[in-house]
Design an enzyme around this catalytic site. Structure first.
Site, mmCIF file in Angstrom:
data_model
loop_
_atom_site.group_PDB
_atom_site.id
_atom_site.type_symbol
_atom_site.label_atom_id
_atom_site.label_comp_id
_atom_site.label_asym_id
_atom_site.label_seq_id
_atom_site.Cartn_x
_atom_site.Cartn_y
_atom_site.Cartn_z
ATOM 1 N N THR A 134 0.809 -1.429 0.074
ATOM 2 C CA THR A 134 -0.048 -0.005 0.060
ATOM 3 C C THR A 134 1.135 1.212 0.277
ATOM 4 O O THR A 134 1.692 1.683 0.943
ATOM 5 C CB THR A 134 -0.641 -0.236 1.512
ATOM 6 N N LYS A 209 -7.568 1.481 -3.324
ATOM 7 C CA LYS A 209 -7.010 0.990 -2.180
ATOM 8 C C LYS A 209 -6.944 1.961 -0.969
ATOM 9 O O LYS A 209 -7.798 2.233 0.422
ATOM 10 C CB LYS A 209 -5.758 0.477 -1.446
#
Length: 324
Positions: A134, A209
């Protein structure tokens, strides 16, 4: 169906096993893998997510070479799954058709991808570099452009589902990049995925995300307030959660974290430190694109309070600690 039996060689295909649950692994839980051609892959980064993700690739019959900054972790992985490890990202990526990564942040990504010992220095033309970190959408676009200069495709592919999802091979993966590269990667990556979806151009996976984390932040704060309110009111919160979990308030967070929140248990799951890193990415992107995220900004500060309480490694559901 593809399985790996403890102690057997790389890519062994076992047929005729009617009960895959007989195969017990320390870091992965049993899963049935869809048939796919054995592929030479590398996996860079063996943290709480990467270790089982790489394990599922091995169990699915692929030829896996791993790299980790802490070489002891790589050796632990080799002891469990067989296959091989490398001393540098470049060595791990050499001759691999697909190179997967799962590290900490933008700087970690650059350190394993770039430079004379980085993955790109060892990758062959036509290979695909897949990043499960991420990270920012900007670094995804940056690495996509640098990879393209060397004839390498790049997919940004952050995941959702936490450590449990990685162990069970049931992660949700959101991807950005070209469809041709995505189509090559998906059959292999389904070894550790429940959903593997192309969301758009390079960076779109990371942006998706961020949406995921915005939604989770608000949900966890609302659930924390509801449970804290119910406890103060003297209600049986286990019963309350069972009842309202069958109505409009139901969510994954309620189903999987509600009762542990009421019981003051947080020593598992997705750490507060990681969530703060992710929300920092959200805030930076919001400043860039002009999005207004006032609740997310507030919850980010609430997580800072939890860190001050000593909860850096507690699960994100520990937001309720501020209210008790």
């Amino acid at each position: 169906m593809l399985f790996r039996s403890v102690g057997l060689s790389i890519g062994l295909i076992i047929s005729g096993i009617s009960n895959p649950h007989l195969l017990i692994m320390a870091s992965t839980n049993p899963k049935t893998y869809e048939p796919t051609s054995a592929t030479r892959v590398a996996f860079l980064g063996l943290g709480v997510m990467g270790f089982p993700m790489a394990g599922h690739l091995a169990l699915a019959g692929h030829q896996v070479t791993v790299y980790n900054r802490n070489s002891g972790k790589a050796q632990d992985w080799v002891k469990e799954f067989g296959h091989g490890s490398a001393l540098t990202p470049r060595q791990a990526a050499s001759n691999a058709d697909l190179v997967f990564m799962c590290v900490g942040n933008d700087d970690d990504l650059r350190s394993v991808v770039l430079g004379p010992d980085g993955a790109l220095a060892g990758m062959k033309k036509g290979a695909v570099l897949i990043d499960h970190t991420t990270a920012s959408a900007n670094v995804a676009r940056e690495l996509h452009a640098l990879a393209a200069q060397q004839g390498v495709a790049f997919i940004d592919a952050p995941v959702s589902g936490g450590q449990g999802g990685a162990q069970n091979g049931l992660l949700t993966v959101m991807c950005g990049g070209e469809s041709a590269a995505f189509d090559r990667v998906k059959p292999v990556a389904m070894a550790y995925s429940r959903s593997f979806a192309l969301m758009g151009a390079p960076g779109a996976g990371q942006l998706t995300k961020m949406v995921n984390q915005i939604c989770i932040a608000g949900l966890v704060q609302g659930l924390s307030e509801g449970i804290a309110f119910g406890l103060r009111a003297g209600l049986n919160m286990e019963q309350v959660l069972d009842v309202i979990g069958k109505g409009a308030a139901q969510s994954w967070q309620m189903d999987n974290r509600g009762k542990t929140m009421a019981a003051d248990k947080f020593d598992f799951g997705f750490a507060v430190d990681w969530m703060r890193k992710d929300l920092g990415l959200v805030m930076d992107e919001a400043k860039r694109n002009g999005a207004r995220v006032p609740v997310t900004a507030l919850v980010d500060q609430f997580y800072a309070d939890v860190q001050q309480l000593g909860g850096s490694r507690w699960d994100t559901s520990s937001l309720i600690k501020r209210l008790r």
